[in-house]
Design an enzyme around this catalytic site. Structure first.
Site, PDB file in Angstrom:
ATOM      1  N   THR A  94      29.723  45.496  44.093  1.00  0.00           N
ATOM      2  CA  THR A  94      29.793  44.038  44.277  1.00  0.00           C
ATOM      3  C   THR A  94      30.052  43.783  45.758  1.00  0.00           C
ATOM      4  OG1 THR A  94      30.749  43.764  42.081  1.00  0.00           O
ATOM      5  CG2 THR A  94      30.983  41.919  43.609  1.00  0.00           C
ATOM      6  N   LYS A 169      26.232  37.399  40.374  1.00  0.00           N
ATOM      7  CA  LYS A 169      27.536  38.031  40.092  1.00  0.00           C
ATOM      8  C   LYS A 169      28.676  37.136  40.596  1.00  0.00           C
ATOM      9  CE  LYS A 169      30.647  41.344  39.517  1.00  0.00           C
ATOM     10  NZ  LYS A 169      31.122  41.722  38.201  1.00  0.00           N
ATOM     11  N   LYS A 244      38.883  39.781  45.401  1.00  0.00           N
ATOM     12  CA  LYS A 244      37.773  40.186  46.286  1.00  0.00           C
ATOM     13  C   LYS A 244      36.516  39.377  45.952  1.00  0.00           C
ATOM     14  CE  LYS A 244      34.367  43.631  46.282  1.00  0.00           C
ATOM     15  NZ  LYS A 244      33.842  44.861  45.701  1.00  0.00           N
TER      16      LYS A 244
END
Ligand code: NAD
Length: 297
Positions: A94, A169, A244
């Site tokens: 990611t 995402k 994050k």
């Protein structure tokens, strides 16, 4: 079956590489951690001494690394030079959209096919081979990547050009963070109003309060299907990783000029939770900051 280079054998990558080996691929696996290499060997991969060695001769090179800086460095220092011209590069970490696009452009400039293919599903799905992949890249690159992704996936979605997988995402986790916090604050309010949390769940889970955060990952111990709340908020998806992802989403929103007030507040709340020493706690543990869920500690 094909030769696959796999770089980054952590919580997620370890299980993913194992599933590729189980599918019959010749997996050349590399990680900086000797322990991760040992586990990969036990799972049927061939441990190698460098990222370059993993990439050499591989038909697909998969990276599952912590963040964009790691991906860019591994691509620049090892993968670009070592990858055969016919290889497809698959980054499942990611990372930020800008880095995903930059590495894909650099790959294209070298004549290599590349996709960003981040995942949803967590460690359990990585181990079980039931991840959901959201893939960005050209039709040709995605077609080359798909057979390898299928060995690790429940579903593979081609969602657009390079960077689109990371964009999906980010948007997904923006919703997840907000619904989890909304679910937590509602359960805390329900408790303060004297309600049995099970009574609120019974109605909310089949009414308009329903979301994955409530029905698949309920933050209240003993309510709903088994979840990290039932294990003292251990395992699952760490608060630090959610933070994050929220930071990546905020950066993307700033670049795109998008207004994300719920995401902004969710980031502040997760920052405060992490600063209180809860970075390793599952992200549903944020219910504790609303004065609920305390029985799980
Ligand atoms: P992790 O920290 O467990 O694994 C990362 C691995 O990369 C480590 O083993 C580390 O040694 C290795 N590494 C770092 N730099 C390297 C380098 N230069 N060369 C080779 N290996 C290197 O992290 P994770 O939980 O496996 O997550 C990996 C990625 O997947 C992250 O981007 C994360 O955001 C994403 N992700 C994680 C989850 C989850 O539930 N853990 C879910 C979805 C997505």
């Amino acid at each position: 079956m094909a030769r696959v280079g796999f770089i980054g054998l952590g919580n997620m990558g370890g299980g993913m590489a194992a599933n590729l080996a189980k599918a019959g691929h010749d997996v050349r696996a590399f990680d900086l951690s000797a322990e991760a290499l040992d586990k990969a060997k036990a799972a049927g991969c061939l441990p190698v001494a460098s990222a370059r060695e993993a990439a050499e001769g591989a038909e697909a090179i998969i990276t599952m690394l912590p963040a964009g800086t790691h991906v860019e460095q591994v691509y620049r220092d090892s993968v670009f030079d070592a990858a055969p011209p016919s290889a497809v590069l698959i980054d499942s970490s990611t990372i930020d959209v800008a880095t995903a696009r930059r590495v894909a452009e650099a790959a294209t400039a070298r004549g290599l096919l590349a996709v960003d293919a981040p995942v949803s599903g967590g460690i359990a799905a990585a181990n079980a081979g039931t991840l959901t992949f959201m893939v960005g890249g050209s039709n040709e690159a995605v077609a080359e990547a798909k057979p390898f992704l299928d060995a690790m996936a429940k579903s593979v979605f081609h969602v657009g050009a390079s960077g689109a997988g990371q964009a999906v995402k980010m948007c997904n986790n923006l919703v997840l963070a907000s619904t989890m916090i909304a679910t937590c604050e509602a359960f805390a309010l329900a408790e303060k109003l004297g309600l049995d949390p099970q009574a609120f769940y019974d109605v909310g889970s089949v009414s308009t309060a329903q979301s994955w955060s409530m029905t698949s990952y309920c933050p209240v111990p003993g309510v709903g299907p088994e979840s990290p709340a039932d294990r003292g908020y251990q395992g699952g998806f760490a608060t630090a990783l959610m933070l994050k992802d929220l930071r990546l989403a905020m950066a993307a929103a700033a670049d795109a000029g998008a207004d994300v007030p719920m995401g902004t507040r969710a980031k502040e709340l997760y920052e405060a939770f992490a600063d209180a020493g809860e970075g390793a706690t599952d992200f549903s543990g944020i219910i504790k900051t609303f004065g609920a869920g305390a029985t799980a500690d």
